[in-house]
Design a protein around this motif. Structure first.
Motif, PDB file in Angstrom:
ATOM      1  N   UNK A  69       0.823  -1.207   0.000  1.00  0.00           N
ATOM      2  CA  UNK A  69       0.000   0.000   0.000  1.00  0.00           C
ATOM      3  C   UNK A  69       0.863   1.265   0.000  1.00  0.00           C
ATOM      4  N   UNK A  70       1.973   1.217   0.728  1.00  0.00           N
ATOM      5  CA  UNK A  70       2.859   2.385   0.772  1.00  0.00           C
ATOM      6  C   UNK A  70       3.401   2.745  -0.603  1.00  0.00           C
ATOM      7  N   UNK A  71       3.527   1.752  -1.485  1.00  0.00           N
ATOM      8  CA  UNK A  71       4.075   2.006  -2.822  1.00  0.00           C
ATOM      9  C   UNK A  71       3.098   2.776  -3.710  1.00  0.00           C
ATOM     10  N   UNK A  72       1.825   2.874  -3.299  1.00  0.00           N
ATOM     11  CA  UNK A  72       0.816   3.532  -4.137  1.00  0.00           C
ATOM     12  C   UNK A  72       1.104   5.017  -4.329  1.00  0.00           C
ATOM     13  N   UNK A  78      -5.861   5.765  -9.418  1.00  0.00           N
ATOM     14  CA  UNK A  78      -7.067   6.123  -8.669  1.00  0.00           C
ATOM     15  C   UNK A  78      -7.210   5.092  -7.565  1.00  0.00           C
ATOM     16  N   UNK A  79      -7.373   5.553  -6.340  1.00  0.00           N
ATOM     17  CA  UNK A  79      -7.499   4.649  -5.193  1.00  0.00           C
ATOM     18  C   UNK A  79      -8.976   4.522  -4.819  1.00  0.00           C
ATOM     19  N   UNK A  80      -9.447   3.293  -4.699  1.00  0.00           N
ATOM     20  CA  UNK A  80     -10.834   3.017  -4.311  1.00  0.00           C
ATOM     21  C   UNK A  80     -10.811   2.356  -2.936  1.00  0.00           C
ATOM     22  N   UNK A  81     -11.245   3.089  -1.903  1.00  0.00           N
ATOM     23  CA  UNK A  81     -11.310   2.519  -0.550  1.00  0.00           C
ATOM     24  C   UNK A  81     -12.717   1.940  -0.339  1.00  0.00           C
ATOM     25  N   UNK A  82     -12.796   0.611  -0.314  1.00  0.00           N
ATOM     26  CA  UNK A  82     -14.071  -0.067  -0.086  1.00  0.00           C
ATOM     27  C   UNK A  82     -14.276  -0.213   1.417  1.00  0.00           C
ATOM     28  N   UNK A  96      -5.037   6.295   5.027  1.00  0.00           N
ATOM     29  CA  UNK A  96      -5.101   6.348   3.570  1.00  0.00           C
ATOM     30  C   UNK A  96      -4.343   7.542   2.999  1.00  0.00           C
ATOM     31  N   UNK A  97      -4.373   8.681   3.693  1.00  0.00           N
ATOM     32  CA  UNK A  97      -3.708   9.872   3.144  1.00  0.00           C
ATOM     33  C   UNK A  97      -2.222   9.616   2.933  1.00  0.00           C
ATOM     34  N   UNK A  98      -1.642   8.708   3.749  1.00  0.00           N
ATOM     35  CA  UNK A  98      -0.232   8.360   3.584  1.00  0.00           C
ATOM     36  C   UNK A  98      -0.026   7.525   2.322  1.00  0.00           C
ATOM     37  N   UNK A  99      -0.997   6.653   2.007  1.00  0.00           N
ATOM     38  CA  UNK A  99      -0.874   5.782   0.843  1.00  0.00           C
ATOM     39  C   UNK A  99      -1.196   6.515  -0.464  1.00  0.00           C
ATOM     40  N   UNK A 135     -11.404  12.411   9.945  1.00  0.00           N
ATOM     41  CA  UNK A 135     -10.117  11.708   9.977  1.00  0.00           C
ATOM     42  C   UNK A 135      -9.091  12.341   9.040  1.00  0.00           C
ATOM     43  N   UNK A 136      -9.433  13.507   8.466  1.00  0.00           N
ATOM     44  CA  UNK A 136      -8.500  14.183   7.559  1.00  0.00           C
ATOM     45  C   UNK A 136      -8.507  13.607   6.157  1.00  0.00           C
ATOM     46  N   UNK A 137      -9.586  12.908   5.780  1.00  0.00           N
ATOM     47  CA  UNK A 137      -9.682  12.300   4.452  1.00  0.00           C
ATOM     48  C   UNK A 137     -10.768  13.009   3.640  1.00  0.00           C
ATOM     49  N   UNK A 138     -10.459  13.310   2.381  1.00  0.00           N
ATOM     50  CA  UNK A 138     -11.389  14.079   1.545  1.00  0.00           C
ATOM     51  C   UNK A 138     -11.624  13.354   0.216  1.00  0.00           C
TER      52      UNK A 138
END
Length: 369
Positions: A69-72, A78-82, A96-99, A135-138
Motif C-alpha cells: 500500500x505504501x508504494x501507491x 485512482x485509489x478506491x477505498x471499499x 489512507x492519506x499516507x498511501x 479523519x482528515x480524508x477528503x
C-alpha cells in the motif's frame, strides 16, 4: 519455474513445499499446472474456499501488505477505498492519506442493500463524508453499492471507466469489506468472466495483489485486506462470522424500555438504559443474532450463565475479549453502533451504556433512519 505460476484466486505464488504457506498446491497438481501453461490455476486454499466454503489457515504478514500500500503514493493511480457500511469507522483506512500521495481517492460503501428500504442515500453519504473529513480524508466521490447482489453498480462502473483511461485503479480496504466480491461483480458486469477472484466471508482471502487487465491497457488491482484487532471479524470463528454477516435487509425490531432495562445482542453486544423516560429503542441486527431483554441489576449474572448458549452468537469463538462498556448521552435521535453486528436507534435525552467485546466497534452517530 513454479515460482512464476500465480493463483488467480488470491494472487499468491504457487508452491508445493509448505501446506501452511500461501499458494500451496500438491506436487502432482503443481506439475500439471506447469505443463498446461495456459490454464487458470487455483491454490488448494482457494479451491476449498470456492467449492466447500472451507477456510484453511495460512501464514500472513501484515507488513508485506502495508509495504504494498505504501508504494501507491509513487504511482499514478485512482485509489478506491471499499468500506463496510456496518463497520464504517473500523473499515475506513484512516492512514489512507499516507498511501494516496497526490492521487485521487473515492469511497465505496458496501452492503447498502442491507439497510432498510426507506434509507436515504444522501443521508448515508453525508455521514460517510463527515466521518472521513473528521479523519482528515477528503474523498473525490462517494458511492453506495451492494457487491454481493451486484446492485447500484452502474454509476460506479461509469466513473471507473472514465478514470481508468490514463491510470490503474487500486482497490484497498480492511479485511472482509467485500473488495474482491466488488471486483468480481465489476468484471461480471463488464464482460463474461464470472468469479475470477476467490471471495469469502473469511478475512484475509486475497494474499497478494491481483491485476486484471482492461481493454485500454490499464489494470484493476485487488490488494490484500489489512487486518486489525479493531474489527470484530478478526476475533470471530468462521461459524460466528456467518451468523453476524447479514444476508437480507435488516428488519427493525422495536423494544419498549424503562430505565433499568438491558438489551443483549446475543453475547456480542449489550445496552443498559440508565436514565430517561419510558421509550422505545429500535434494533437493527441480523436475524441470527438473538436479542434478549432483561434488567440491568441481573444482566452480569445472566451473561455469565447464558453467553454462548441462549445468548448467541457466539457459538464457536473462543477467547473473545470481555464485554467492555462506554456511556453515551443522546442529545438528538442517535444510532448506537455495534461495529460488525448492527446498530440500535435511541431517542434524544437518554443516558445509556453500550458494551461490545473489548469496546470493539462502539460508536454513535446522528440517526440515519
Amino acid at each position: 519455474m513454479d515460482n512464476e505460476i500465480i493463483c488467480i484466486g488470491c494472487g499468491a505464488k504457487l508452491q508445493a513445499e509448505d501446506p501452511n504457506k500461501a499458494g500451496f498446491l500438491p506436487t502432482s497438481a503443481l506439475n500439471k499446472a506447469i505443463e498446461a501453461e495456459d490454464q487458470e490455476v487455483y491454490c488448494q486454499r482457494c479451491f476449498r474456499l470456492r467449492h466447500y466454503n472451507e477456510i484453511m489457515p495460512v501464514d500472513l504478514n501484515n507488513d508485506d501488505f502495508l509495504a504494498l500500500l505504501n508504494s501507491l503514493a509513487e504511482k499514478k493511480a485512482l485509489i478506491v477505498n471499499v468500506v463496510d457500511l456496518f463497520d464504517f469507522s473500523n473499515s475506513l483506512l484512516s492512514s489512507l492519506k499516507r498511501f494516496v500521495g497526490n492521487n485521487k481517492f473515492i469511497l465505496v460503501g458496501n452492503k447498502f442493500d442491507l439497510f432498510p428500504k426507506n434509507s436515504r442515500q444522501s443521508k448515508i453519504k453525508d455521514w460517510m463524508r463527515q466521518e472521513a473529513n473528521r479523519m482528515g480524508l477528503y474523498p473525490e466521490k462517494i458511492f453506495l453499492i451492494s457487491a454481493a447482489r451486484q446492485k447500484f453498480l452502474d454509476e460506479l462502473i461509469e466513473y471507473l471507466n472514465a478514470n481508468s483511461q490514463d491510470q490503474d485503479i487500486y482497490f484497498v480496504g480492511m479485511t472482509n469489506v467485500g473488495k474482491s466480491t466488488l471486483i468480481n461483480a465489476i468484471i461480471d458486469k463488464m464482460g463474461d468472466i464470472k468469479d475470477l477472484i476467490t471471495t469469502s466471508r473469511f478475512p484475509g482471502t486475497t494474499l497478494d495483489r491481483i491485476e486484471i487487465p482492461l481493454d485500454n491497457g490499464h489494470y484493476l488491482v485487488d490488494t490484500p485486506g489489512i487486518m486489525t484487532e479493531n474489527q470484530l471479524v478478526a476475533h470471530l470463528d468462521p461459524k460466528d462470522l456467518a451468523l453476524v454477516s447479514p444476508k437480507k435487509p435488516l428488519k427493525p425490531a422495536t423494544y419498549q424500555l424503562l430505565p433499568g432495562n438491558t438489551l443483549f445482542l446475543g453475547g456480542l453486544g449489550r445496552i443498559d438504559y440508565l436514565k430517561g423516560e419510558s421509550t422505545s429503542f429500535t434494533v437493527y441486527a441480523p436475524r441470527e443474532v438473538y436479542v434478549h431483554r432483561t434488567k440491568v441489576s441481573n444482566a452480569d449474572e445472566f451473561y455469565r450463565k447464558h453467553n454462548g448458549e441462549m445468548l448467541t452468537p457466539p457459538v464457536a469463538s473462543k477467547d473473545l475479549p470481555e464485554l467492555k462498556g462506554q456511556e453515551f448521552h443522546t442529545t438528538y435521535k442517535s444510532d448506537l453502533l455495534f461495529g460488525g453486528i448492527g446498530f440500535i436507534t435511541v431517542p434524544e435525552g437518554c443516558v445509556v451504556k453500550a458494551y461490545t467485546p473489548g469496546q470493539i466497534g462502539l460508536g454513535i452517530r446522528r440517526a440515519l433512519i
